[in-house]
Design a protein around this motif. Structure first.
Motif, PDB file in Angstrom:
ATOM      1  N   LEU A 126       0.824  -1.208   0.000  1.00 18.20           N
ATOM      2  CA  LEU A 126       0.000   0.000   0.000  1.00 18.20           C
ATOM      3  C   LEU A 126       0.861   1.262   0.000  1.00 18.20           C
ATOM      4  O   LEU A 126       0.509   2.256  -0.646  1.00 18.20           O
ATOM      5  CB  LEU A 126      -0.939  -0.002   1.204  1.00 18.20           C
ATOM      6  CG  LEU A 126      -2.040  -1.064   1.164  1.00 18.20           C
ATOM      7  CD1 LEU A 126      -2.754  -1.134   2.504  1.00 18.20           C
ATOM      8  CD2 LEU A 126      -3.010  -0.782   0.039  1.00 18.20           C
ATOM      9  N   LEU A 127       1.983   1.234   0.687  1.00 23.87           N
ATOM     10  CA  LEU A 127       2.894   2.372   0.691  1.00 23.87           C
ATOM     11  C   LEU A 127       3.464   2.612  -0.705  1.00 23.87           C
ATOM     12  O   LEU A 127       3.575   3.759  -1.148  1.00 23.87           O
ATOM     13  CB  LEU A 127       4.018   2.138   1.700  1.00 23.87           C
ATOM     14  CG  LEU A 127       5.001   3.277   1.915  1.00 23.87           C
ATOM     15  CD1 LEU A 127       4.294   4.478   2.521  1.00 23.87           C
ATOM     16  CD2 LEU A 127       6.124   2.836   2.819  1.00 23.87           C
ATOM     17  N   ALA A 133      -0.775   6.243   1.156  1.00 22.95           N
ATOM     18  CA  ALA A 133       0.131   6.940   2.068  1.00 22.95           C
ATOM     19  C   ALA A 133      -0.142   8.446   2.095  1.00 22.95           C
ATOM     20  O   ALA A 133       0.224   9.122   3.050  1.00 22.95           O
ATOM     21  CB  ALA A 133       1.576   6.685   1.660  1.00 22.95           C
ATOM     22  N   LEU A 134      -0.797   8.964   1.079  1.00 27.20           N
ATOM     23  CA  LEU A 134      -1.091  10.393   1.013  1.00 27.20           C
ATOM     24  C   LEU A 134      -2.425  10.750   1.652  1.00 27.20           C
ATOM     25  O   LEU A 134      -2.729  11.924   1.821  1.00 27.20           O
ATOM     26  CB  LEU A 134      -1.064  10.862  -0.440  1.00 27.20           C
ATOM     27  CG  LEU A 134       0.288  10.729  -1.134  1.00 27.20           C
ATOM     28  CD1 LEU A 134       0.167  11.102  -2.603  1.00 27.20           C
ATOM     29  CD2 LEU A 134       1.338  11.585  -0.449  1.00 27.20           C
ATOM     30  N   ILE A 135      -3.226   9.769   1.996  1.00 27.39           N
ATOM     31  CA  ILE A 135      -4.515  10.006   2.649  1.00 27.39           C
ATOM     32  C   ILE A 135      -4.335   9.729   4.135  1.00 27.39           C
ATOM     33  O   ILE A 135      -4.077   8.603   4.525  1.00 27.39           O
ATOM     34  CB  ILE A 135      -5.606   9.105   2.050  1.00 27.39           C
ATOM     35  CG1 ILE A 135      -5.760   9.381   0.560  1.00 27.39           C
ATOM     36  CG2 ILE A 135      -6.927   9.299   2.777  1.00 27.39           C
ATOM     37  CD1 ILE A 135      -6.646   8.410  -0.162  1.00 27.39           C
ATOM     38  N   ARG A 141      -2.276   8.985  10.800  1.00 26.49           N
ATOM     39  CA  ARG A 141      -1.927   7.693  10.191  1.00 26.49           C
ATOM     40  C   ARG A 141      -2.367   7.698   8.733  1.00 26.49           C
ATOM     41  O   ARG A 141      -3.467   8.120   8.405  1.00 26.49           O
ATOM     42  CB  ARG A 141      -2.644   6.537  10.895  1.00 26.49           C
ATOM     43  CG  ARG A 141      -2.150   6.289  12.273  1.00 26.49           C
ATOM     44  CD  ARG A 141      -2.661   5.004  12.859  1.00 26.49           C
ATOM     45  NE  ARG A 141      -4.088   4.799  12.675  1.00 26.49           N
ATOM     46  CZ  ARG A 141      -4.668   3.623  12.645  1.00 26.49           C
ATOM     47  NH1 ARG A 141      -3.972   2.531  12.788  1.00 26.49           N
ATOM     48  NH2 ARG A 141      -5.967   3.525  12.506  1.00 26.49           N
ATOM     49  N   GLY A 142      -1.495   7.189   7.876  1.00 26.41           N
ATOM     50  CA  GLY A 142      -1.854   7.050   6.479  1.00 26.41           C
ATOM     51  C   GLY A 142      -2.837   5.907   6.298  1.00 26.41           C
ATOM     52  O   GLY A 142      -2.985   5.044   7.165  1.00 26.41           O
ATOM     53  N   LEU A 143      -3.505   5.910   5.158  1.00 30.29           N
ATOM     54  CA  LEU A 143      -4.460   4.844   4.861  1.00 30.29           C
ATOM     55  C   LEU A 143      -3.765   3.480   4.842  1.00 30.29           C
ATOM     56  O   LEU A 143      -4.358   2.473   5.223  1.00 30.29           O
ATOM     57  CB  LEU A 143      -5.151   5.120   3.520  1.00 30.29           C
ATOM     58  CG  LEU A 143      -6.295   4.215   3.122  1.00 30.29           C
ATOM     59  CD1 LEU A 143      -7.397   4.224   4.173  1.00 30.29           C
ATOM     60  CD2 LEU A 143      -6.857   4.631   1.774  1.00 30.29           C
ATOM     61  N   HIS A 144      -2.493   3.446   4.448  1.00 32.64           N
ATOM     62  CA  HIS A 144      -1.747   2.184   4.457  1.00 32.64           C
ATOM     63  C   HIS A 144      -1.609   1.644   5.881  1.00 32.64           C
ATOM     64  O   HIS A 144      -1.679   0.446   6.097  1.00 32.64           O
ATOM     65  CB  HIS A 144      -0.384   2.356   3.787  1.00 32.64           C
ATOM     66  CG  HIS A 144       0.547   3.292   4.491  1.00 32.64           C
ATOM     67  ND1 HIS A 144       0.313   4.644   4.594  1.00 32.64           N
ATOM     68  CD2 HIS A 144       1.710   3.076   5.133  1.00 32.64           C
ATOM     69  CE1 HIS A 144       1.289   5.211   5.260  1.00 32.64           C
ATOM     70  NE2 HIS A 144       2.156   4.278   5.606  1.00 32.64           N
ATOM     71  N   ALA A 148      -3.604  -1.778   7.343  1.00 35.03           N
ATOM     72  CA  ALA A 148      -2.754  -2.836   7.883  1.00 35.03           C
ATOM     73  C   ALA A 148      -2.911  -2.972   9.393  1.00 35.03           C
ATOM     74  O   ALA A 148      -2.386  -3.912   9.991  1.00 35.03           O
ATOM     75  CB  ALA A 148      -1.291  -2.560   7.543  1.00 35.03           C
ATOM     76  N   GLY A 149      -3.622  -2.044  10.023  1.00 35.52           N
ATOM     77  CA  GLY A 149      -3.813  -2.101  11.475  1.00 35.52           C
ATOM     78  C   GLY A 149      -2.542  -1.757  12.237  1.00 35.52           C
ATOM     79  O   GLY A 149      -2.283  -2.298  13.305  1.00 35.52           O
ATOM     80  N   THR A 150      -1.747  -0.838  11.674  1.00 33.13           N
ATOM     81  CA  THR A 150      -0.491  -0.472  12.305  1.00 33.13           C
ATOM     82  C   THR A 150      -0.466   1.022  12.610  1.00 33.13           C
ATOM     83  O   THR A 150      -1.315   1.778  12.156  1.00 33.13           O
ATOM     84  CB  THR A 150       0.708  -0.807  11.369  1.00 33.13           C
ATOM     85  OG1 THR A 150       0.537  -0.117  10.129  1.00 33.13           O
ATOM     86  CG2 THR A 150       0.815  -2.290  11.137  1.00 33.13           C
TER      87      THR A 150
END
Length: 155
Positions: A126-127, A133-135, A141-144, A148-150
């Motif tokens: 996703l990154l 990563a831009l949202i 936290r980015g959408l990635h 991923a739950g991180t």
């Protein structure tokens, strides 16, 4: 309402206008149960981008020095592959890349604390797509990271 107040709220943005109306946004990471400052708090965007730049430079150096003598080939083909492998292997095992470690960052799973290899793969894919990563959400936290739950925190 006078014109100055209306103009001031327009210039300062919707968040400032909402806060002025009494809305409490809290701090980054509050909804996740993370501290506001210090170790364990949400990593700031500048450090995250710095860590990404360090990792990219390291990947480019490895590609150029060990695999090929052509800078163009190293930058276009090998460096992204090396960076992908570097991110998956290091985040999936120790929780940080060399760039993240250098800048005092770590990736944690929200539920277990330790990032599994599968989460590391999902997060890295996703990154590399860039758009997730831009949202960003309210916590930074980015959408990635959300998918991923991180979360990326300071150490």
């Amino acid at each position: 309402m006078d014109n100055r107040q209306a103009l001031g709220s327009w210039l300062s943005g919707p968040r400032a206008a909402a806060e002025e109306a009494g809305v409490d946004f809290g701090y980054r990471g509050e909804q996740l149960g993370l501290p506001e400052e210090g170790p364990g708090s949400i990593a700031r965007p500048g450090r995250r981008l710095g860590a990404l730049a360090v990792d990219w430079g390291l990947s480019l150096l490895i590609a150029y020095g060990l695999i090929t003598q052509s800078y163009n080939e190293a930058a276009q083909i090998w460096a992204p592959l090396i960076m992908f492998a570097l991110m998956v292997l290091t985040v999936g095992t120790v929780g940080f890349t060399p760039g993240k470690r250098l800048l005092g960052l770590r990736v944690l799973a929200l539920d277990t604390g330790r990032v599994s290899p599968w989460r590391a793969v999902l997060r890295t894919v996703l990154l590399f797509l860039a758009i997730p990563a831009l949202i960003w959400d309210r916590d930074g936290r980015g959408l990635h990271d959300r998918l991923a739950g991180t979360v990326e925190v300071r150490i």
